[in-house]
Design an enzyme around this catalytic site. Sequence first.
Site, PDB file in Angstrom:
ATOM      1  N   ASN A  11       8.994   9.258   3.980  1.00 40.33           N
ATOM      2  CA  ASN A  11       7.742   9.870   3.544  1.00 40.33           C
ATOM      3  C   ASN A  11       6.933  10.352   4.738  1.00 40.33           C
ATOM      4  O   ASN A  11       6.899   9.717   5.784  1.00 40.33           O
ATOM      5  CB  ASN A  11       6.931   8.899   2.675  1.00 40.33           C
ATOM      6  N   TYR A  41       7.823  -2.122  -2.260  1.00 41.12           N
ATOM      7  CA  TYR A  41       7.502  -0.727  -2.613  1.00 41.12           C
ATOM      8  C   TYR A  41       8.803   0.001  -2.906  1.00 41.12           C
ATOM      9  O   TYR A  41       9.130   0.275  -4.067  1.00 41.12           O
ATOM     10  CB  TYR A  41       6.715  -0.071  -1.480  1.00 41.12           C
ATOM     11  N   SER A  69       0.705   3.845  10.465  1.00 47.09           N
ATOM     12  CA  SER A  69       1.411   4.931   9.785  1.00 47.09           C
ATOM     13  C   SER A  69       1.899   5.936  10.817  1.00 47.09           C
ATOM     14  O   SER A  69       1.149   6.336  11.710  1.00 47.09           O
ATOM     15  CB  SER A  69       0.490   5.628   8.786  1.00 47.09           C
ATOM     16  N   GLY A 110      11.644  -3.223   3.371  1.00 42.39           N
ATOM     17  CA  GLY A 110      13.047  -3.458   3.082  1.00 42.39           C
ATOM     18  C   GLY A 110      13.330  -4.591   2.120  1.00 42.39           C
ATOM     19  O   GLY A 110      14.415  -5.186   2.167  1.00 42.39           O
ATOM     20  N   ALA A 117       0.838  -1.197   0.000  1.00 41.85           N
ATOM     21  CA  ALA A 117       0.000   0.000   0.000  1.00 41.85           C
ATOM     22  C   ALA A 117       0.873   1.248   0.000  1.00 41.85           C
ATOM     23  O   ALA A 117       2.006   1.237   0.474  1.00 41.85           O
ATOM     24  CB  ALA A 117      -0.912  -0.002   1.218  1.00 41.85           C
ATOM     25  N   THR A 152      -3.500   3.949   1.194  1.00 42.85           N
ATOM     26  CA  THR A 152      -4.557   3.942   2.191  1.00 42.85           C
ATOM     27  C   THR A 152      -5.687   4.881   1.783  1.00 42.85           C
ATOM     28  O   THR A 152      -5.452   6.017   1.369  1.00 42.85           O
ATOM     29  CB  THR A 152      -3.992   4.345   3.560  1.00 42.85           C
ATOM     30  N   THR A 186       6.025  -4.990   8.041  1.00 37.99           N
ATOM     31  CA  THR A 186       5.664  -3.865   8.888  1.00 37.99           C
ATOM     32  C   THR A 186       5.474  -2.613   8.036  1.00 37.99           C
ATOM     33  O   THR A 186       5.790  -2.593   6.848  1.00 37.99           O
ATOM     34  CB  THR A 186       6.769  -3.558   9.911  1.00 37.99           C
TER      35      THR A 186
END
Length: 337
Positions: A107, A315, A173, A294, A58, A82, A243
């Site tokens: 971010n 990602y 988050s 990671g 995500a 999200t 995570t």
Amino acid sequence: MNPYPHLRPLLFCLNPEIAHNLTLQILSRAAVFIPRIKAGNPIHLLGHTFPNRLGLAAGLDKNAVAISAFDRLGFGFIEVGTATPRPQSGNPKPRLFRLPEHQAIINCMGFNNDGVVALCQQVAAVKKRTRALIGINIGKNKLTPNERAADDYLIAMSTAYPYADYLAINISSPNTVGLRDLQHGAALCELLQRLKTERDKLSAVYEKTVPLLVKIAPDNEREQLDEMLSIIEDSGIDGIIATNTTLDKTAVTGHRYADEQGGLSGKPLTEKSTKIIAHIRERLPDLPLIASGGVMSADDYYAKLEAGADLVQIYSGLIYHGPQLIKDCLRMPSPQR
């Protein structure tokens, strides 16, 4: 031939958020020109058959505008969002930073998105022709106090339910003030209980059960993590995603962006997230577990599976290494357990 090493310097000349949005626009328009990759070994999990174990995390496609492109690139599942009940603009810019020396990203986006209704419209438009499964990651709006957070999650869940193959509950988050407080104690118990109760009602209405997974942070002390795992196990929630990004920036100390607000992802998170995966698997041997954090190489992907993950998401690795990383991961064998 892999063109990404030649494209990356051009993209990295742009502001990170502009490059991100431009890439999504190109992918959304050019999906039909992407050769479809059919690779990987299917796995049955969460009541579904996933085409392979590799997924998109995500945050990359927040508004579900490029599902078809990511599907053709070979992902077995794609997690969008999200998404929040109401559209919101997120935190002030600049809020996205590359740290190439560390293969990392910071971010502080703050759940910028077009809202869950708009996201579901995008999903509905492509779902029937999408091979990959689609997870929808949901969160609360910034202005909603934690005391009413469950209401936001319930709204988002009920809206997304008909369109999702699974739902990810984002309470980890670091970029929404106070959100991580929902990971602990009575707040977590109440939230999961209300979500589970509402899910059971929706299951009867739609005649299908959509799995609920909780996405957790990597920064909990071991005692806190174990408490969370006990609550999640007792709640009957279907799985864990581990995570999210980390607030620990020790690995990038001295970098010009090291003091920026927000969560750190990429290579500095690799070892920490893998250790958490191993601990969760030891504590909860049978709970479905998705690894995220990671994964910068095929070896990292395999290490997550070896640590106990059933599925793995990428990602930051995609930002630094491009679609070749997908192919490399899908060539890896399934773990022997």
